[in-house]
Write an enzyme that holds these catalytic residues in place. Structure first.
Site, PDB file in Angstrom:
ATOM      1  N   HIS A 134       0.818  -1.230   0.000  1.00 31.69           N
ATOM      2  CA  HIS A 134       0.000   0.000   0.000  1.00 31.69           C
ATOM      3  C   HIS A 134       0.848   1.275   0.000  1.00 31.69           C
ATOM      4  O   HIS A 134       0.312   2.361  -0.243  1.00 31.69           O
ATOM      5  CB  HIS A 134      -0.925   0.033   1.209  1.00 31.69           C
ATOM      6  CG  HIS A 134      -1.958  -1.052   1.223  1.00 31.69           C
ATOM      7  ND1 HIS A 134      -2.801  -1.272   0.156  1.00 31.69           N
ATOM      8  CD2 HIS A 134      -2.288  -1.969   2.167  1.00 31.69           C
ATOM      9  CE1 HIS A 134      -3.604  -2.292   0.450  1.00 31.69           C
ATOM     10  NE2 HIS A 134      -3.314  -2.736   1.646  1.00 31.69           N
ATOM     11  N   ASP A 170      -2.918 -10.720  -2.175  1.00 31.63           N
ATOM     12  CA  ASP A 170      -3.441 -10.178  -0.917  1.00 31.63           C
ATOM     13  C   ASP A 170      -4.913  -9.795  -1.125  1.00 31.63           C
ATOM     14  O   ASP A 170      -5.321  -9.460  -2.236  1.00 31.63           O
ATOM     15  CB  ASP A 170      -2.625  -8.938  -0.537  1.00 31.63           C
ATOM     16  CG  ASP A 170      -2.951  -8.409   0.838  1.00 31.63           C
ATOM     17  OD1 ASP A 170      -2.225  -8.735   1.790  1.00 31.63           O
ATOM     18  OD2 ASP A 170      -3.951  -7.656   0.962  1.00 31.63           O
ATOM     19  N   HIS A 172      -6.344  -7.230  -0.427  1.00 32.05           N
ATOM     20  CA  HIS A 172      -6.492  -5.812  -0.765  1.00 32.05           C
ATOM     21  C   HIS A 172      -5.658  -5.452  -1.989  1.00 32.05           C
ATOM     22  O   HIS A 172      -4.595  -6.043  -2.214  1.00 32.05           O
ATOM     23  CB  HIS A 172      -6.061  -4.953   0.424  1.00 32.05           C
ATOM     24  CG  HIS A 172      -6.766  -5.310   1.691  1.00 32.05           C
ATOM     25  ND1 HIS A 172      -6.205  -6.125   2.656  1.00 32.05           N
ATOM     26  CD2 HIS A 172      -8.016  -5.004   2.120  1.00 32.05           C
ATOM     27  CE1 HIS A 172      -7.079  -6.292   3.645  1.00 32.05           C
ATOM     28  NE2 HIS A 172      -8.193  -5.636   3.343  1.00 32.05           N
ATOM     29  N   ASP A 259      -4.721 -12.489   3.911  1.00 33.38           N
ATOM     30  CA  ASP A 259      -5.888 -11.950   4.619  1.00 33.38           C
ATOM     31  C   ASP A 259      -7.200 -12.185   3.876  1.00 33.38           C
ATOM     32  O   ASP A 259      -8.253 -11.755   4.338  1.00 33.38           O
ATOM     33  CB  ASP A 259      -5.700 -10.458   4.943  1.00 33.38           C
ATOM     34  CG  ASP A 259      -5.082  -9.673   3.804  1.00 33.38           C
ATOM     35  OD1 ASP A 259      -4.905 -10.238   2.702  1.00 33.38           O
ATOM     36  OD2 ASP A 259      -4.765  -8.486   4.007  1.00 33.38           O
TER      37      ASP A 259
HETATM   38 ZN   LIG Z   1      -4.254  -6.999   2.809  1.00 30.45          ZN
END
Ligand SMILES: [Zn+2]
Length: 324
Positions: A134, A170, A172, A259
């Site tokens: 991120h 991931d 995200h 996750d």
């Molecule tokens: Zn994540």
């Protein structure tokens, strides 16, 4: 088929105790116990006999400047050394040792590239934190400060001229990796993640395909909440696999986040442990076909310790499984 137990190829695991010194406080999900859980699991399981533990070097400023602004690096270092408890947002908790930990986490990817290109080990997993995908050029986000994957890909590209396919599973979207290579035609970024309408950080729409000369070298596959193994299998077969074949990479970099597991409350995805094994098998097959088996993996998210450790082990077992 021999009918015996599965056999695995050698796997280098890059990690360092300095990554554990990044103290995020008592109630933060991105905790040192994450890395410890993975290493405990790997060393007690079927991969234990093929693991080779390697200590990383620290990333140098010149490596980081390929991805980050100098002013941001100074701001991050200053925050740590001055005793601040977070940077920009309370998600991004830090301590005095966090800058050093982040340099080591970013350096692990560089050490991984060196292991691969030095023919020491074609398979590398960096069990490091803080995570990175991120982090943007001048901004921390979502527990990430330095973009470990982007720093490693830039180094790999610059020093070895590799054509790199980055695969991010991931839960995200890796907004920072996408940003770093948005206009780069020789680094492909593909992410499977929970749809940005429902999930942090709110980026990663299917319409985003790259910009300028990088147009076509980005592939986002957003999935609805509740998506599971069948949805991911479909995405691999119908979208990511064909993108790999069309791009013809000669190196793979995996942003490995766990996750998406149903037990992990950081996303609404409903992956099971076996799905991570399937992801490992796919990456291994792509790498064997296109990239001489070269795969560099970096740990991203995954916050339910048991699901994280089991998922990482399943992924790496799929990746390292001896073919035939
Ligand atoms: Zn994540």
């Amino acid at each position: 088929m021999t009918g015996g137990p599965p056999r695995f190829r050698p796997l280098a695991v890059v990690n360092d105790a300095r990554c554990l010194a990044h103290d995020t406080g008592p109630d933060h999900p991105e905790a040192p116990a994450r890395v410890a859980a993975i290493l405990d699991r790997l060393t007690a399981g079927p991969l234990s006999g093929v693991l080779r533990r390697v200590r990383p070097r620290r990333a140098g400023v010149e490596d980081l400047l390929a991805v980050h602004d100098e002013g941001y690096l100074l701001r991050f270092e200053e925050a740590c050394l001055s005793g601040a408890s977070y940077l920009d947002h309370t998600d991004n908790r830090l301590c005095y040792d966090s800058y050093e930990a982040a340099l080591v986490a970013a350096g692990a990817g560089l050490t991984g590239v060196d292991l691969i290109e030095g023919n020491v080990s074609p398979l590398v997993f960096c069990a490091v934190r803080p995570p990175g995908h991120h982090a943007e050029r001048a901004m921390p986000l979502g527990f990430c400060f330095l973009n470990n994957a982007a720093v490693a890909a830039a180094y790999w590209r610059r020093h070895h001229g590799r054509r790199i396919f980055i695969f991010d599973f991931d839960a995200h979207h890796g907004n920072g990796i996408q940003e770093a290579f948005d206009e780069e035609p020789d680094v492909f970024y593909s992410s499977i993640h929970e749809h940005p309408t429902y999930s942090f950080p709110g980026t990663g729409y299917a319409e985003d395909r790259g910009t300028g000369p990088g147009r076509g070298a980005t592939l986002n596959v957003p999935l609805p909440p509740g998506a599971g193994a069948a949805d991911v299998a479909r995405a691999l077969e119908s979208q990511v696999g064909p993108a790999v074949a069309a791009f013809r990479p000669d190196a793979f970099l995996v942003a490995a986040g766990f996750d998406g597991h149903a037990a992990d409350d950081m996303s609404g995805l409903a992956y099971d442990t076996g799905l991570f094994g399937t992801l490992g098998l796919h990456v291994a097959a792509w790498a064997a076909r296109w990239a001489g088996g070269r795969v560099l993996c970096l740990l991203e998210g995954g916050y339910h310790l048991e699901a994280l450790a089991a998922g990482a082990e399943a992924f790496l077992a799929g990746l390292a499984l001896e073919a035939g």
